[in-house]
Every structure is written in C-alpha cells, then in structure tokens.
Motif scaffolding. Structure first.
Motif, mmCIF file in Angstrom:
data_model
loop_
_atom_site.group_PDB
_atom_site.id
_atom_site.type_symbol
_atom_site.label_atom_id
_atom_site.label_comp_id
_atom_site.label_asym_id
_atom_site.label_seq_id
_atom_site.Cartn_x
_atom_site.Cartn_y
_atom_site.Cartn_z
ATOM 1 N N SER A 378 0.818 -1.205 0.000
ATOM 2 C CA SER A 378 0.000 0.000 0.000
ATOM 3 C C SER A 378 0.852 1.255 0.000
ATOM 4 C CB SER A 378 -0.901 0.015 1.239
ATOM 5 O OG SER A 378 -0.120 0.147 2.417
ATOM 6 N N GLY A 379 2.165 1.085 0.205
ATOM 7 C CA GLY A 379 3.034 2.241 0.386
ATOM 8 C C GLY A 379 3.001 2.773 1.790
ATOM 9 N N GLY A 380 2.234 2.113 2.679
ATOM 10 C CA GLY A 380 2.167 2.516 4.070
ATOM 11 C C GLY A 380 3.356 2.009 4.866
ATOM 12 N N LEU A 381 3.337 2.306 6.154
ATOM 13 C CA LEU A 381 4.469 2.009 7.038
ATOM 14 C C LEU A 381 4.852 0.530 7.008
ATOM 15 C CD1 LEU A 381 6.443 2.886 9.315
ATOM 16 C CD2 LEU A 381 4.565 2.478 10.932
ATOM 17 N N ASP A 382 3.877 -0.354 7.220
ATOM 18 C CA ASP A 382 4.178 -1.785 7.350
ATOM 19 C C ASP A 382 4.735 -2.372 6.060
ATOM 20 O OD1 ASP A 382 2.958 -1.301 9.784
ATOM 21 O OD2 ASP A 382 1.034 -2.104 9.134
ATOM 22 N N ILE A 599 7.227 2.380 17.615
ATOM 23 C CA ILE A 599 8.459 1.603 17.475
ATOM 24 C C ILE A 599 8.701 1.220 16.020
ATOM 25 C CG2 ILE A 599 7.478 -0.731 17.831
ATOM 26 C CD1 ILE A 599 9.995 -1.054 19.779
ATOM 27 N N LEU A 600 7.645 0.971 15.255
ATOM 28 C CA LEU A 600 7.833 0.656 13.837
ATOM 29 C C LEU A 600 8.236 1.894 13.051
ATOM 30 C CD1 LEU A 600 4.964 -1.886 13.044
ATOM 31 C CD2 LEU A 600 7.339 -2.317 13.717
ATOM 32 N N ARG A 601 7.795 3.051 13.498
ATOM 33 C CA ARG A 601 8.236 4.294 12.846
ATOM 34 C C ARG A 601 9.739 4.497 13.063
ATOM 35 N NH1 ARG A 601 3.663 6.569 11.138
ATOM 36 N NH2 ARG A 601 1.731 5.933 12.184
ATOM 37 N N ASP A 602 10.217 4.110 14.255
ATOM 38 C CA ASP A 602 11.656 4.172 14.506
ATOM 39 C C ASP A 602 12.408 3.158 13.646
ATOM 40 O OD1 ASP A 602 11.293 6.176 16.335
ATOM 41 O OD2 ASP A 602 11.455 4.896 18.108
ATOM 42 N N VAL A 603 11.834 1.977 13.480
ATOM 43 C CA VAL A 603 12.442 0.972 12.604
ATOM 44 C C VAL A 603 12.542 1.511 11.176
ATOM 45 C CG1 VAL A 603 12.081 -1.282 11.533
ATOM 46 C CG2 VAL A 603 11.771 -1.021 14.000
ATOM 47 N N ALA A 604 11.487 2.162 10.711
ATOM 48 C CA ALA A 604 11.497 2.728 9.362
ATOM 49 C C ALA A 604 12.621 3.751 9.210
ATOM 50 C CB ALA A 604 10.142 3.362 9.048
ATOM 51 N N ARG A 605 12.830 4.564 10.230
ATOM 52 C CA ARG A 605 13.906 5.565 10.159
ATOM 53 C C ARG A 605 15.269 4.886 10.089
ATOM 54 N NH1 ARG A 605 10.289 7.940 13.967
ATOM 55 N NH2 ARG A 605 9.294 9.811 13.085
ATOM 56 N N LEU A 606 15.436 3.788 10.834
ATOM 57 C CA LEU A 606 16.699 3.059 10.770
ATOM 58 C C LEU A 606 16.949 2.504 9.373
ATOM 59 C CD1 LEU A 606 16.648 1.088 14.151
ATOM 60 C CD2 LEU A 606 18.242 2.910 13.503
ATOM 61 N N LEU A 607 15.875 2.202 8.663
ATOM 62 C CA LEU A 607 15.989 1.683 7.300
ATOM 63 C C LEU A 607 16.097 2.793 6.264
ATOM 64 C CD1 LEU A 607 13.327 -1.160 7.558
ATOM 65 C CD2 LEU A 607 15.784 -1.473 7.275
ATOM 66 N N GLY A 608 16.071 4.038 6.707
ATOM 67 C CA GLY A 608 16.180 5.167 5.792
ATOM 68 C C GLY A 608 14.864 5.598 5.186
ATOM 69 N N LEU A 609 13.740 5.105 5.742
ATOM 70 C CA LEU A 609 12.416 5.409 5.190
ATOM 71 C C LEU A 609 11.801 6.582 5.956
ATOM 72 C CD1 LEU A 609 11.157 1.714 4.930
ATOM 73 C CD2 LEU A 609 12.123 3.122 3.088
ATOM 74 N N GLU A 610 12.318 7.764 5.730
ATOM 75 C CA GLU A 610 11.871 8.938 6.481
ATOM 76 C C GLU A 610 10.423 9.307 6.167
ATOM 77 O OE1 GLU A 610 13.325 10.442 8.884
ATOM 78 O OE2 GLU A 610 15.232 9.362 8.773
ATOM 79 N N ALA A 611 10.028 9.257 4.904
ATOM 80 C CA ALA A 611 8.656 9.623 4.533
ATOM 81 C C ALA A 611 7.653 8.600 5.052
ATOM 82 C CB ALA A 611 8.540 9.767 3.020
ATOM 83 N N ALA A 613 7.895 6.809 7.624
ATOM 84 C CA ALA A 613 7.862 6.804 9.082
ATOM 85 C C ALA A 613 6.779 7.698 9.658
ATOM 86 C CB ALA A 613 9.229 7.221 9.636
ATOM 87 N N VAL A 614 6.206 8.592 8.873
ATOM 88 C CA VAL A 614 5.202 9.520 9.412
ATOM 89 C C VAL A 614 3.834 9.314 8.767
ATOM 90 C CG1 VAL A 614 6.912 11.270 10.031
ATOM 91 C CG2 VAL A 614 5.885 11.309 7.744
ATOM 92 N N LEU A 615 3.661 8.222 8.037
ATOM 93 C CA LEU A 615 2.379 7.975 7.387
ATOM 94 C C LEU A 615 1.337 7.485 8.392
ATOM 95 C CD1 LEU A 615 3.492 6.204 4.081
ATOM 96 C CD2 LEU A 615 2.635 8.546 4.345
ATOM 97 N N SER A 616 0.106 7.929 8.214
ATOM 98 C CA SER A 616 -0.990 7.484 9.071
ATOM 99 C C SER A 616 -1.503 6.127 8.618
ATOM 100 C CB SER A 616 -2.137 8.504 9.032
ATOM 101 O OG SER A 616 -1.703 9.767 9.490
ATOM 102 N N LYS A 617 -2.133 5.415 9.558
ATOM 103 C CA LYS A 617 -2.692 4.100 9.261
ATOM 104 C C LYS A 617 -3.923 4.220 8.362
ATOM 105 C CE LYS A 617 -4.610 -0.016 9.701
ATOM 106 N NZ LYS A 617 -4.107 -1.214 9.027
ATOM 107 N N ARG A 618 -3.983 3.321 7.333
ATOM 108 C CA ARG A 618 -5.179 3.201 6.505
ATOM 109 C C ARG A 618 -5.446 1.722 6.279
ATOM 110 N NH1 ARG A 618 -3.055 7.232 3.136
ATOM 111 N NH2 ARG A 618 -2.322 5.546 1.781
ATOM 112 N N ALA A 619 -6.611 1.257 6.649
ATOM 113 C CA ALA A 619 -6.985 -0.128 6.378
ATOM 114 C C ALA A 619 -7.171 -0.302 4.876
ATOM 115 C CB ALA A 619 -8.262 -0.491 7.119
ATOM 116 N N ILE A 620 -6.960 -1.528 4.386
ATOM 117 C CA ILE A 620 -6.984 -1.776 2.947
ATOM 118 C C ILE A 620 -8.333 -1.450 2.327
ATOM 119 C CG2 ILE A 620 -7.592 -4.228 3.219
ATOM 120 C CD1 ILE A 620 -5.828 -4.773 0.748
#
Length: 658
Positions: A378-382, A599-611, A613-620
């Motif tokens: 989805s391009g979302g955080l997960d 904590i997953l937003r922090d994981v995203a930052r460690l992976l270099g995924l800055e954008a 890391a701040v996305l809001s949740k959207r169900a499919i």
C-alpha cells in the motif's frame, strides 16, 4: 504447501466433554443427503493452482474382537485424476467397512528438490496432509521438504500418549516424544491432519496464532460427518436457498491440537471417536499465547531518555545479516527499535530464503524472468518496512513485485502512497528492480468474483469481511499494469503495460497494528483506560486475530496459488515486542502518525524510510476505496452506510450478492 481436507464418516464422535458449545454428538444413523461432496472439496483446492492434488481413503471395520482393520484406495494426482491402487487386508471389502476416512492434500511445493505428493504415507501406515512451513523447532535441510521432514518426525512419536496415558505405554524407548510435544516445537504457520495408525488416532489442528486456515464442520443431525478443510467450497453458499443456514455449516477451527481416538464399542456395535483438545507443551510458546507484557505502565524512572547504546547491541546490529551500513545511531531512535529491526530482518530472511527448488532454473532465466517474492503493497508504514527488509534479504539479481490494488484508479489513497513509496525505495535501494503492479478494479463489474470471494471468506459474513476479502483476492492475483520506461529522442517516457506477477510467495503486514497499537480504537481505549486499558485491548486483538483476520486472509490469498507469509507474526518478533515496555511500542499522547506504532516508525527511520515513518494508518478497505464503492452499491451512499454501521452488517442475499 497449498491446502488440506478430511471427511470422517461412520464414526460416532462425542464432542460434549471437550466442546461446551456442542449440544450433540454425531447421530447414530449416517445422513445420506450431505451438503458437500468430496468432489466439492477437491474442486475448491484445485482452484489454488497446486502442483498436485492427491487423495487417500482408509476404511475402518468393526469386529467382535474390537480390532480395527483398513482397506486403502490411493490416488496421487498431477492436476487430473490418476489411477487408483487398492489393497485389502484379511479379506475385508469396502462394502463391509463401518467408517471411512478420506484425506485430500493439495501441494504448492516451494521447498525441497524432490517432488512430493500428498497425502504422504509412511511405511507404518501413518498418513499426513500438511499446509504450512517450518521455520524453526524442527530442522529442515536446505534440500528437504517440510511435510516430508514432519511425517518422519511424527512417525517417531509415542502412540500410547495420545489421550493422557489412558492406556499403558508399550513403547520400547520411553524417550519418545508425543504428537502434541512435537507440534508445539514448530515455529511457523501450519495446519495439518495426521492419522496415527498404531493408535487409530486422528490428529488435527493449526498453529497457535492461526496463520493457516482450517475450517471444521462438527457432526450435526443435518450432516453427521466431521469435515475439515482449508477452504469452504462455493457450494457451501450456493447450493441452497437458505444461504444463512449454509454459512453456518463451517466454523473456524480454534487454534490448537486436537485428536480423535477411534475405538470399537461392543455395546453399541459401532465405532466411537473419543475427542480431545490438547495443551501446548512448549513453555515459550505458552507464554506468547498469553500475550502478557512485563512493563505496561511507566513509572517515573522509566520515562528518562535512553543512554548510549551498549557495544554488545551495536555489534549485533552491525554483524546481523544486513546489507545496510549503519553510520552511528539516529539520536531520535530508541534501543528497543534496534532490537525489533534485528528480529524483523531475521523473520523476513527465514521467509524468503530461496531453497534449491528455485535454483533449478538457469542463472539467466532467474535474473530475467523469475520473481520469487512479492509484497502486498500500500506504500504505508508496514509494507514499506517489509519491502526494505526484503531488499536486504533477497539476492540483488531478483526483481521485487509490489502489488497494489485500487478501486478508484489513480485517485485511491493507497495508489498515491504506493507511487511515493516506490520512489523512496528506489532512493535507498537504487540497484533493485522494483516493479509496482497497479491492479485496477471496478466493484460494479465484479459480481461473479464477489460471489466467489463470499465462499472464500466463509464463515465470515459481514460487508467489511467481503470488502477486505475482495481487495486481498484481487491484489494477490497480481494481474495489473506496470509503467515501463522507453526512450524517445533521448527523453524517457513511461508507458503502461499489462503485467501479471508470478511470484508464489507474498509478504503481508498482518499483525503489525495489533501488536503496535495501530488502530483508532487503541487510541480510544488509551484515552478511557490509560496504559492498562490499551494493553488489554491489544491482547484481545492478538487473541482473536485467528478468527477475525488470518483465516479469512489466508483463504483469499491462497486462492490465487500464492502463499501468504506474515513476518510481523513470527514467534521471535512477537516475543521481542512483548519484552519491550508498552510506552516504547506506542505513545498515544502524540498525534496520529507519530505515537501510534511508534516503534515501527523508529524501525522505518533506521531503514532510511523517512517519509514512510510519518504515514498514518489506513486499512486496505479504505485505502483502496472498495469500502466507499461498496457503501454506494449496497446502501446508496457513504452516509447511509455509516448510519447503518455497514462494516458490521451481515450479508443476507438469498439469491445473489448484487
């Protein structure tokens, strides 16, 4: 693997002691007009595109000596009916059988160098149909297949321990493990049906988190058989005008290990099945199932900023199987995030290691054509985290398909975020060939497809389940469009080309929201009940995820010949997240897009995924806009649907879904 099924007929099974909700046992007289046939089950499993479909019959006979004999009919198929081989024992014939056990196994083989055919039968007469993967607990060699490894291990299990030592143990070696003990060691998703011939015991069950579907029909007056199946055949909802009655034919089998020990009853002159549910024996697994967290409510000493990261952890981060080079730690990222990153990376690695079966193709074909793994994207955080970790774990020569479904063409929120997500992935991994597969759907043109998905989500039957099921089913199909660059007068343009993803393994982000407080109701529970209220709601989500989500999702994805894998639901990931204080996992005093799934937003930052890391949740169902289209179609408008609480409304349409 792909799918399994079983029909037990002619055995009187008493469920009253082990299933409190069961009001009756199997009728004494076999019902002739059953709702489902063996061909219905085979057809449903064949839709999944297996490499092979096989069946095995075992006939049980009643004798005055109370012994049980069997006659077998074996049919191993490769896409179509094969020749049957029959073998009789002691002169008994099929017509004299009292009971029949009919096993069906469909195989989508992803591991092992030798083709296997289910059901598997060993030299002792034990029979196994298995749908799952073994990622730990039992060693599976790099050239071996999970099911073959498992049947050998099960064959060494004690046959006297099946019902709590109700019989004397005659095993020569007292060190033999029991079936529940063996199954409790498996790490990974599974469902299975296993006939232990020496004890005349049928074992069945699914893993502790329900990551593989297994439906059950308990014996009733209408249909006295016991049935198990990975999926509900379409006839379950189509062959009778009373569709709501048919929709209650199946139920999700609760996670766990079950057995039916079949004995001859002299008093009743019939075969009786002694039913039992067994406890998990693995201490670590039992703790995970409880889903209790040591640190739930922060004390004053707990909320201080973290000190420098210990050298031991830094060594773990640097020496882990990663292609990333960490240039020091990000000051805004906590120590727990590094632990979660390590656990997630290892989880993705376990689920994407390409076994020898993939290496039969030449190097040139593998590089140019073979796409082993795709991501439900989805391009979302997960999904961004999964894609980034997959890039680290998969050989750089392979392309990665990112499957994105939209019911509003290029305007759906998930399509917009997916395109932005691909650009961010290209930035952190420019050498990887990322392919965004744009799967466009129009709900008004999916009448037949909706009917089919209705059978897949069964026994779930709300509009929300159907919306999610259709979106997952369409996405997993991988049939869409891709943008390919072409050169024209030294200028690069894009053209849209038809494309179908052939990846058999699909990474899915299920479990991230439940474990990391990603739902809106988590924020409500926190507001009303503080940290303890939040913890209890998250625990409830994990305890019911098998029934509300995973069985349905597994059936919808598997119908396309794909195998769903859930890295966030890896046993080690679950354990790691539970060891972390709740206030490090989520901080719901912060705004949406920051404190939820912190904590997953922090994981995203460690992976270099800055954008990301701040996305809001959207169900499919909302991100793809199928919920909006469904509301307009079935309720007239979004407003009317909201007033009717459409998501929880059960579907009742006796003749069609239109």
């Amino acid at each position: 693997m792909c799918g399994i099924a079983l029909i037990i007929s002619g055995v009187k099974i008493d469920l009253s002691s082990s299933l409190p909700d069961s009001s009756s046992s199997a009728p004494d007289v076999e019902v002739e007009h059953s709702l489902l046939s063996i061909d219905d089950l085979k057809a449903a499993l064949l839709r999944r595109g297996p490499d092979g479909l096989g069946s095995q019959k075992v006939f049980l006979h009643f004798r005055s000596s109370c012994s049980v004999e069997k006659e077998e009919s074996l049919s191993l198929l490769n896409g179509e009916e094969g020749n049957k081989r029959e073998k009789s024992y002691n002169g008994f014939s099929v017509t004299k059988s009292v009971a029949e056990l009919h096993f069906i196994g469909a195989t989508l083989q992803l591991r092992g160098i030798t083709p296997i055919f289910q059901p598997l039968v060993d030299t002792y007469g034990n029979i196994l149909v298995y749908n799952g993967e073994i990622f730990g607990g039992i060693h599976v060699g790099s050239d071996s297949n999970d099911a073959e490894t498992l049947i050998h291990a099960l064959g060494r299990c004690c046959s006297c321990d099946s019902h709590g030592h109700t019989r004397a143990c005659f095993c020569i070696e007292k060190t033999h493990t029991s079936v529940p003990e063996l199954l409790s060691t498996i790490k990974g998703p599974w469902s299975l049906i296993y006939w232990q011939d020496s004890s005349k015991t049928m074992w069945f069950g699914r893993d502790a988190f329900g990551r593989r579907s297994l439906l059950v029909h308990w014996p009733t007056l209408e249909d006295s058989r016991l049935l198990l199946s990975s999926v509900s055949p379409p006839s379950s909802v189509e062959n009778n005008s009373d569709r709501m009655s048919n929709l209650t034919f199946w139920e999700e089998l609760s996670c766990g290990i079950y057995s039916i020990s079949i004995n001859a009853s002299k008093a009743n002159g019939c075969l009786v099945g002694e039913f039992r549910k067994h406890d998990w024996t693995n201490t670590v697994l039992k703790e995970l199932i409880k889903w209790e967290r040591t640190f739930v409510e922060p004390k004053s000493e707990h909320v201080k900023p973290h000190s420098d990261i210990p050298d031991s952890l830094m060594n773990n981060v640097i020496q882990s199987n990663s292609s990333l080079t960490y240039r020091g730690l990000l000051p805004s990222v906590s120590l727990p995030a590094h632990k979660v990153l390590i656990a997630l990376r290892e989880s993705v690695m376990r689920r994407t290691i390409l076994n020898t079966i993939f290496q039969t193709a030449t190097c040139e074909i593998r590089q140019q054509e073979h796409v082993p793994v795709a991501v439900l994207f989805s391009g979302g955080l997960d999904s961004m985290i999964l894609a980034a970790l997959l890039n680290e774990c998969l050989d750089s020569s392979y392309q990665v398909d990112l499957l994105n479904v939209s019911f509003d063409s290029q305007s759906a929120p998930d399509r917009i975020s997916a395109k932005a997500g691909v650009k961010e992935l290209q930035r952190i991994a420019p050498s990887r060939r990322w392919k965004l597969v744009e799967i466009d759907a129009d709900l008004s043109n999916l009448t037949l497809e909706s009917k089919h998905v209705m059978s897949l989500i069964n026994p779930a039957k709300t509009y929300m389940d159907l919306n999610i099921g259709i979106a997952l089913w369409m996405a997993a199909g991988g049939d869409g469009w891709v943008e390919e660059g072409i050169c024209d007068n030294n200028e690069e343009n894009n053209r849209r080309c038809k494309y179908k993803s052939e990846a058999k393994i699909l990474l899915v982000g299920s479990g991230a929201d439940e474990q990391c407080a990603g739902y809106g109701r988590h924020r409500t529970k926190y507001r009303l009940g503080s940290w303890l209220g939040l913890h209890e709601e998250m625990k409830l989500d994990m305890h019911r995820i098998w029934k509300r989500n995973l069985g349905r999702d597994d059936r919808c994805i598997s119908d396309n010949g794909k195998e769903a894998r859930f890295p966030f639901l890896d046993e080690d990931v679950i354990r790691t997240l539970l060891e972390i204080p709740l206030w490090e996992v989520a901080d719901l005093d912060q705004p949406v897009g920051r404190g939820d799934k912190k904590i997953l937003r922090d994981v995203a930052r460690l992976l270099g995924l800055e954008a990301a890391a701040v996305l809001s949740k959207r169900a499919i169902q909302f991100g793809s806009r199928i919920a909006r289209e469904s509301n307009r179609k079935n309720f007239g408008s979004n407003r009317a649907a909201n007033q009717a609480s459409a998501g929880s409304v059960e579907i009742y349409m006796p003749t069609s879904l239109t």
